[in-house]
Design a protein around this motif. Sequence first.
Motif, PDB file in Angstrom:
ATOM      1  N   ALA A 210      62.487   2.722  -8.721  1.00 27.03           N
ATOM      2  CA  ALA A 210      63.125   3.936  -8.212  1.00 27.03           C
ATOM      3  C   ALA A 210      62.724   5.155  -9.030  1.00 27.03           C
ATOM      4  O   ALA A 210      62.386   6.208  -8.479  1.00 27.03           O
ATOM      5  N   VAL A 211      62.757   5.009 -10.353  1.00 26.61           N
ATOM      6  CA  VAL A 211      62.401   6.127 -11.238  1.00 26.61           C
ATOM      7  C   VAL A 211      60.924   6.470 -11.079  1.00 26.61           C
ATOM      8  O   VAL A 211      60.547   7.633 -10.901  1.00 26.61           O
ATOM      9  N   GLY A 212      60.071   5.456 -11.152  1.00 20.64           N
ATOM     10  CA  GLY A 212      58.637   5.677 -11.024  1.00 20.64           C
ATOM     11  C   GLY A 212      58.250   6.213  -9.665  1.00 20.64           C
ATOM     12  O   GLY A 212      57.361   7.064  -9.553  1.00 20.64           O
ATOM     13  N   GLY A 213      58.915   5.724  -8.623  1.00 18.94           N
ATOM     14  CA  GLY A 213      58.621   6.212  -7.285  1.00 18.94           C
ATOM     15  C   GLY A 213      58.948   7.681  -7.125  1.00 18.94           C
ATOM     16  O   GLY A 213      58.180   8.442  -6.524  1.00 18.94           O
ATOM     17  N   ALA A 214      60.086   8.101  -7.676  1.00 19.17           N
ATOM     18  CA  ALA A 214      60.471   9.513  -7.591  1.00 19.17           C
ATOM     19  C   ALA A 214      59.509  10.403  -8.364  1.00 19.17           C
ATOM     20  O   ALA A 214      59.097  11.463  -7.888  1.00 19.17           O
ATOM     21  N   VAL A 215      59.147   9.964  -9.572  1.00 22.91           N
ATOM     22  CA  VAL A 215      58.194  10.744 -10.370  1.00 22.91           C
ATOM     23  C   VAL A 215      56.843  10.798  -9.678  1.00 22.91           C
ATOM     24  O   VAL A 215      56.190  11.851  -9.612  1.00 22.91           O
ATOM     25  N   GLY A 216      56.409   9.668  -9.131  1.00 24.76           N
ATOM     26  CA  GLY A 216      55.130   9.613  -8.449  1.00 24.76           C
ATOM     27  C   GLY A 216      55.068  10.521  -7.238  1.00 24.76           C
ATOM     28  O   GLY A 216      54.081  11.244  -7.037  1.00 24.76           O
ATOM     29  N   LEU A 217      56.115  10.506  -6.424  1.00 23.69           N
ATOM     30  CA  LEU A 217      56.139  11.363  -5.241  1.00 23.69           C
ATOM     31  C   LEU A 217      56.206  12.840  -5.626  1.00 23.69           C
ATOM     32  O   LEU A 217      55.653  13.694  -4.933  1.00 23.69           O
ATOM     33  N   THR A 218      56.883  13.129  -6.730  1.00 23.30           N
ATOM     34  CA  THR A 218      56.918  14.510  -7.210  1.00 23.30           C
ATOM     35  C   THR A 218      55.527  14.968  -7.636  1.00 23.30           C
ATOM     36  O   THR A 218      55.110  16.105  -7.352  1.00 23.30           O
ATOM     37  N   ILE A 219      54.795  14.075  -8.293  1.00 22.61           N
ATOM     38  CA  ILE A 219      53.422  14.398  -8.696  1.00 22.61           C
ATOM     39  C   ILE A 219      52.540  14.607  -7.470  1.00 22.61           C
ATOM     40  O   ILE A 219      51.706  15.522  -7.431  1.00 22.61           O
ATOM     41  N   VAL A 220      52.720  13.771  -6.460  1.00 23.23           N
ATOM     42  CA  VAL A 220      51.958  13.935  -5.213  1.00 23.23           C
ATOM     43  C   VAL A 220      52.228  15.302  -4.601  1.00 23.23           C
ATOM     44  O   VAL A 220      51.312  15.980  -4.106  1.00 23.23           O
ATOM     45  N   GLY A 221      53.487  15.739  -4.644  1.00 25.90           N
ATOM     46  CA  GLY A 221      53.823  17.064  -4.133  1.00 25.90           C
ATOM     47  C   GLY A 221      53.107  18.167  -4.895  1.00 25.90           C
ATOM     48  O   GLY A 221      52.633  19.147  -4.295  1.00 25.90           O
ATOM     49  N   ASN A 222      53.020  18.011  -6.210  1.00 28.66           N
ATOM     50  CA  ASN A 222      52.304  18.998  -7.028  1.00 28.66           C
ATOM     51  C   ASN A 222      50.820  19.025  -6.694  1.00 28.66           C
ATOM     52  O   ASN A 222      50.194  20.095  -6.662  1.00 28.66           O
ATOM     53  N   VAL A 223      50.241  17.835  -6.452  1.00 32.81           N
ATOM     54  CA  VAL A 223      48.827  17.759  -6.104  1.00 32.81           C
ATOM     55  C   VAL A 223      48.576  18.430  -4.758  1.00 32.81           C
ATOM     56  O   VAL A 223      47.615  19.192  -4.597  1.00 32.81           O
ATOM     57  N   LEU A 224      49.429  18.157  -3.787  1.00 24.32           N
ATOM     58  CA  LEU A 224      49.259  18.765  -2.472  1.00 24.32           C
ATOM     59  C   LEU A 224      49.390  20.282  -2.543  1.00 24.32           C
ATOM     60  O   LEU A 224      48.692  21.002  -1.830  1.00 24.32           O
ATOM     61  N   ASP A 225      50.260  20.762  -3.409  1.00 17.43           N
ATOM     62  CA  ASP A 225      50.426  22.209  -3.533  1.00 17.43           C
ATOM     63  C   ASP A 225      49.175  22.859  -4.099  1.00 17.43           C
ATOM     64  O   ASP A 225      48.926  24.041  -3.854  1.00 17.43           O
ATOM     65  N   ALA A 226      48.387  22.094  -4.836  1.00 20.74           N
ATOM     66  CA  ALA A 226      47.145  22.631  -5.405  1.00 20.74           C
ATOM     67  C   ALA A 226      46.012  22.687  -4.385  1.00 20.74           C
ATOM     68  O   ALA A 226      44.970  23.289  -4.655  1.00 20.74           O
ATOM     69  N   VAL A 227      46.218  22.059  -3.233  1.00 14.69           N
ATOM     70  CA  VAL A 227      45.194  22.066  -2.185  1.00 14.69           C
ATOM     71  C   VAL A 227      45.340  23.353  -1.377  1.00 14.69           C
ATOM     72  O   VAL A 227      46.153  23.435  -0.447  1.00 14.69           O
ATOM     73  N   THR A 228      44.576  24.349  -1.729  1.00 14.89           N
ATOM     74  CA  THR A 228      44.698  25.660  -1.078  1.00 14.89           C
ATOM     75  C   THR A 228      44.320  25.611   0.397  1.00 14.89           C
ATOM     76  O   THR A 228      44.713  26.487   1.169  1.00 14.89           O
ATOM     77  N   ALA A 229      43.562  24.583   0.798  1.00 13.79           N
ATOM     78  CA  ALA A 229      43.173  24.467   2.202  1.00 13.79           C
ATOM     79  C   ALA A 229      44.376  24.264   3.123  1.00 13.79           C
ATOM     80  O   ALA A 229      44.288  24.508   4.338  1.00 13.79           O
ATOM     81  N   LEU A 230      45.499  23.843   2.561  1.00 13.72           N
ATOM     82  CA  LEU A 230      46.705  23.655   3.380  1.00 13.72           C
ATOM     83  C   LEU A 230      47.311  24.980   3.821  1.00 13.72           C
ATOM     84  O   LEU A 230      48.140  25.014   4.727  1.00 13.72           O
TER      85      LEU A 230
END
Length: 287
Positions: A210-230
């Motif tokens: 649960a802890v790792g999943g939440a941290v992981g999904l938060t990191i994924v959100g940060n990565v997606l935010d760095a994709v300026t093509a979105l």
Amino acid sequence: MSTLAERAETADGYRPRHTLPLRVELLRQLKRRRTLVMGAILAVLPFVLVVAFAIGGRPGSRNGQVTLMDTATASGANFAAVNLFVSAGFLLVIPVALFCGDTIASEASWSSLRYLLAAPVPRTRLLWSKLSVALGLSLAAMVLLPVVALAVGTAAYGWGPLEIPTGGALPTGTATQRLLVVIGYVFVSQLVTAGLAFWLSTKTDAPLGAVGGAVGLTIVGNVLDAVTALGHWRDFLPAHWQFAWADAVQPQLEWAGMIKGTAISVTYALVLFALAFRGFRRKDIVS
């Protein structure tokens, strides 16, 4: 007749709302080792930064551009703001994920969850108590860091106004108010991580998952935010607004970014909390 039958099956004096009081749950969580370790890590971080500045020298502008980091040693207020800046993106995510993700899953992993429900503690009451304490500890973690940083920074660099990288300074009283705004916004922006962790905690018996999943999904959100093509689709990502609090350390306080970020975070969090409550009420508890 049904009411009389229900009363006959229930012990005298039993009140569902009085089961698992918040003070009992809070004391249980405060005594846990992971709470003490997390608090120690957050309290030590300001000392680590002071030592780093002492060894490496005070930060200065690069290429003529002054950032918030470059003003870290200007005053205690600046040092506290820098501590929030370097930790808001990841470090402060960890206590939120830990306190909210470990709360239900740990009871299941210890095989004590079914005994709590057999006490009997109503499921909704159990979740509210767990969630309230988890959010309270998360907020305490976010308050602990800047408070310690302010004290350490004041001792190391003196008490003074908050110097703004773009020029000018905020008086100490105003700076304190702005830092409170920053803390409040950082907490609200982390509600998405809290919602993810809490929802996953009701779905698994493995706290680390649960802890790792939440941290992981938060990191994924940060990565997606760095994709300026979105493009403008990034506006719907909570990570896109996580540093909107920087508008609070400007000569003129700007609310627009923080309001948008708050709306996005609260919306996601409410959906995730609702899913957690809905799923847990229907879940078969076997551990």
